[in-house]
Design a protein around this motif. Structure first.
Motif, PDB file in Angstrom:
ATOM      1  N   ALA A  97       0.819  -1.214   0.000  1.00  0.00           N
ATOM      2  CA  ALA A  97       0.000   0.000   0.000  1.00  0.00           C
ATOM      3  C   ALA A  97       0.852   1.264   0.000  1.00  0.00           C
ATOM      4  N   HIS A  98       0.236   2.359  -0.452  1.00  0.00           N
ATOM      5  CA  HIS A  98       0.817   3.698  -0.468  1.00  0.00           C
ATOM      6  C   HIS A  98       1.996   3.838  -1.422  1.00  0.00           C
ATOM      7  N   ASN A  99       1.978   3.021  -2.454  1.00  0.00           N
ATOM      8  CA  ASN A  99       2.778   3.259  -3.643  1.00  0.00           C
ATOM      9  C   ASN A  99       1.754   3.507  -4.739  1.00  0.00           C
ATOM     10  N   ALA A 100       1.876   4.611  -5.464  1.00  0.00           N
ATOM     11  CA  ALA A 100       0.807   5.025  -6.374  1.00  0.00           C
ATOM     12  C   ALA A 100       0.480   3.965  -7.423  1.00  0.00           C
ATOM     13  N   LEU A 101       1.491   3.327  -8.001  1.00  0.00           N
ATOM     14  CA  LEU A 101       1.215   2.305  -9.017  1.00  0.00           C
ATOM     15  C   LEU A 101       0.596   1.068  -8.394  1.00  0.00           C
ATOM     16  N   TYR A 102       1.152   0.598  -7.279  1.00  0.00           N
ATOM     17  CA  TYR A 102       0.616  -0.598  -6.644  1.00  0.00           C
ATOM     18  C   TYR A 102      -0.822  -0.381  -6.190  1.00  0.00           C
ATOM     19  N   ASP A 103      -1.120   0.827  -5.701  1.00  0.00           N
ATOM     20  CA  ASP A 103      -2.497   1.121  -5.286  1.00  0.00           C
ATOM     21  C   ASP A 103      -3.432   1.209  -6.487  1.00  0.00           C
ATOM     22  N   ALA A 104      -2.933   1.719  -7.617  1.00  0.00           N
ATOM     23  CA  ALA A 104      -3.752   1.770  -8.836  1.00  0.00           C
ATOM     24  C   ALA A 104      -4.087   0.358  -9.301  1.00  0.00           C
ATOM     25  N   ILE A 105      -3.098  -0.525  -9.287  1.00  0.00           N
ATOM     26  CA  ILE A 105      -3.327  -1.926  -9.675  1.00  0.00           C
ATOM     27  C   ILE A 105      -4.283  -2.597  -8.682  1.00  0.00           C
ATOM     28  N   ALA A 106      -4.078  -2.320  -7.393  1.00  0.00           N
ATOM     29  CA  ALA A 106      -4.940  -2.903  -6.361  1.00  0.00           C
ATOM     30  C   ALA A 106      -6.381  -2.443  -6.526  1.00  0.00           C
ATOM     31  N   THR A 107      -6.569  -1.191  -6.913  1.00  0.00           N
ATOM     32  CA  THR A 107      -7.909  -0.655  -7.151  1.00  0.00           C
ATOM     33  C   THR A 107      -8.546  -1.318  -8.361  1.00  0.00           C
ATOM     34  N   ALA A 108      -7.756  -1.517  -9.414  1.00  0.00           N
ATOM     35  CA  ALA A 108      -8.263  -2.196 -10.611  1.00  0.00           C
ATOM     36  C   ALA A 108      -8.697  -3.622 -10.280  1.00  0.00           C
ATOM     37  N   GLU A 109      -7.911  -4.323  -9.485  1.00  0.00           N
ATOM     38  CA  GLU A 109      -8.267  -5.694  -9.093  1.00  0.00           C
ATOM     39  C   GLU A 109      -9.544  -5.710  -8.264  1.00  0.00           C
ATOM     40  N   LEU A 110      -9.670  -4.756  -7.360  1.00  0.00           N
ATOM     41  CA  LEU A 110     -10.888  -4.666  -6.544  1.00  0.00           C
ATOM     42  C   LEU A 110     -12.103  -4.408  -7.419  1.00  0.00           C
ATOM     43  N   PHE A 111     -11.983  -3.500  -8.374  1.00  0.00           N
ATOM     44  CA  PHE A 111     -13.104  -3.202  -9.267  1.00  0.00           C
ATOM     45  C   PHE A 111     -13.516  -4.441 -10.058  1.00  0.00           C
ATOM     46  N   MET A 112     -12.554  -5.192 -10.547  1.00  0.00           N
ATOM     47  CA  MET A 112     -12.861  -6.427 -11.268  1.00  0.00           C
ATOM     48  C   MET A 112     -13.637  -7.389 -10.373  1.00  0.00           C
ATOM     49  N   ALA A 113     -13.232  -7.499  -9.115  1.00  0.00           N
ATOM     50  CA  ALA A 113     -13.921  -8.384  -8.173  1.00  0.00           C
ATOM     51  C   ALA A 113     -15.335  -7.874  -7.894  1.00  0.00           C
ATOM     52  N   GLN A 114     -15.491  -6.562  -7.739  1.00  0.00           N
ATOM     53  CA  GLN A 114     -16.815  -5.978  -7.507  1.00  0.00           C
ATOM     54  C   GLN A 114     -17.754  -6.241  -8.680  1.00  0.00           C
ATOM     55  N   MET A 115     -17.243  -6.071  -9.885  1.00  0.00           N
ATOM     56  CA  MET A 115     -18.057  -6.292 -11.070  1.00  0.00           C
ATOM     57  C   MET A 115     -18.413  -7.764 -11.232  1.00  0.00           C
ATOM     58  N   SER A 116     -17.478  -8.630 -10.918  1.00  0.00           N
ATOM     59  CA  SER A 116     -17.715 -10.063 -11.042  1.00  0.00           C
ATOM     60  C   SER A 116     -18.818 -10.516 -10.087  1.00  0.00           C
ATOM     61  N   LYS A 117     -18.805  -9.975  -8.868  1.00  0.00           N
ATOM     62  CA  LYS A 117     -19.803 -10.380  -7.884  1.00  0.00           C
ATOM     63  C   LYS A 117     -21.173  -9.782  -8.189  1.00  0.00           C
ATOM     64  N   ALA A 118     -21.179  -8.523  -8.650  1.00  0.00           N
ATOM     65  CA  ALA A 118     -22.453  -7.835  -8.870  1.00  0.00           C
ATOM     66  C   ALA A 118     -23.084  -8.156 -10.212  1.00  0.00           C
ATOM     67  N   ASN A 119     -22.264  -8.657 -11.141  1.00  0.00           N
ATOM     68  CA  ASN A 119     -22.762  -8.748 -12.512  1.00  0.00           C
ATOM     69  C   ASN A 119     -22.063  -9.869 -13.267  1.00  0.00           C
ATOM     70  N   LYS A 120     -22.501 -11.087 -13.036  1.00  0.00           N
ATOM     71  CA  LYS A 120     -21.814 -12.250 -13.604  1.00  0.00           C
ATOM     72  C   LYS A 120     -21.944 -12.333 -15.125  1.00  0.00           C
ATOM     73  N   ASP A 121     -22.984 -11.705 -15.686  1.00  0.00           N
ATOM     74  CA  ASP A 121     -23.175 -11.831 -17.131  1.00  0.00           C
ATOM     75  C   ASP A 121     -22.518 -10.693 -17.911  1.00  0.00           C
ATOM     76  N   GLY A 122     -21.830  -9.799 -17.213  1.00  0.00           N
ATOM     77  CA  GLY A 122     -21.093  -8.740 -17.895  1.00  0.00           C
ATOM     78  C   GLY A 122     -21.955  -7.684 -18.546  1.00  0.00           C
TER      79      GLY A 122
END
Length: 238
Positions: free
Chosen positions: A204-229
């Motif tokens: 945490a608290h490295n700008a690139l690593y946090d950007a990647i971590a945010t992207a991974e979280l968003f992918m997980a959020q979308m996968s859980k909320a919307n399985k059919d894309g």
């Protein structure tokens, strides 16, 4: 008017305002990165999220007040079709005259010597605007990125566009609020949300690593909320 209708109305109104402002600023913008950014329209709000190009962005700053504090580093990476393109990764420390506080250095681990070897703000913002053209920005806790990028644009160009954003913190808060059960605000921290989705620990608290971590979280959020894309962009925009 239902809450859903009101929300949709707000989104349409906001985007129309953005388009009007974009066209207005385009006429006045100086040649260069800002003008190039303003020359590219936003994705249509009905576009399915899997077909929208997204730029996950994170800033490290010298403090939390965008009027007084300065951008210290910028990290970003592109996300498209629920895939992170690591070859698009960017991380840069910014050279600033601002004095670094010890309490802040403990968090972001950027030293005065590293800061002195950084790039000028103009160069870093130019790279960010180039990468953002035609994309939607993805962040965690949008206030920081929105306010600091706006201030940087005013400092460099004398004007600032409205940046369309998706905020993983807001998406998580909406989901928790629907339960109508009290929760600890700490649950909305990036690290804690990632843990809830069983994502690995990150630096945490490295700008690139946090950007990647945010992207991974968003992918997980979308996968859980919307399985059919089938989630449209309008459903996740701020």
């Amino acid at each position: 008017m239902t809450s859903t209708t009101l929300a949709n109305s707000n989104i349409f109104g906001w985007l129309l305002g953005y388009e009007a402002k974009r066209k207005q600023l385009l006429k006045k913008a100086p040649e260069g990165a800002l003008r190039d950014y303003l020359s590219v329209p936003l994705p249509d709000i009905n576009t399915l999220i899997d077909k929208v190009e997204i730029l996950a962005v994170d800033f490290e700053t010298t403090g939390l007040n965008a009027k007084q504090d300065k951008l210290l580093s910028v990290g970003f990476v592109t996300l498209k079709k629920q895939q992170i393109s690591l070859k698009t990764s960017y991380h840069q420390i910014i050279k600033t005259k601002a004095q670094l506080e010890e309490s802040n250095v403990i968090i972001h681990h950027i030293t005065d010597s590293q800061k002195e070897q950084g790039q000028a703000l103009a160069i870093v913002v130019e790279e960010l605007l180039k990468a953002l053209a035609g994309k939607v920005m993805l962040v965690h806790f949008a206030r920081i990125e929105k306010q600091f990028l706006t201030e940087a644009c005013y400092e460099l160009y004398g004007m600032a566009p409205s940046f369309p954003m998706i905020d993983t913190l807001v998406l998580a808060k909406r989901r928790l609020d629907k339960r109508d059960v009290s929760y600890d605000p700490s649950e909305l921290r990036l690290t804690n949300l990632r843990r809830k989705f069983q994502l690995p620990e990150h630096h945490a608290h490295n700008a690139l690593y946090d950007a990647i971590a945010t992207a991974e979280l968003f992918m997980a959020q979308m996968s859980k909320a919307n399985k059919d894309g089938k989630t449209p962009l309008k459903d996740v925009l701020l």
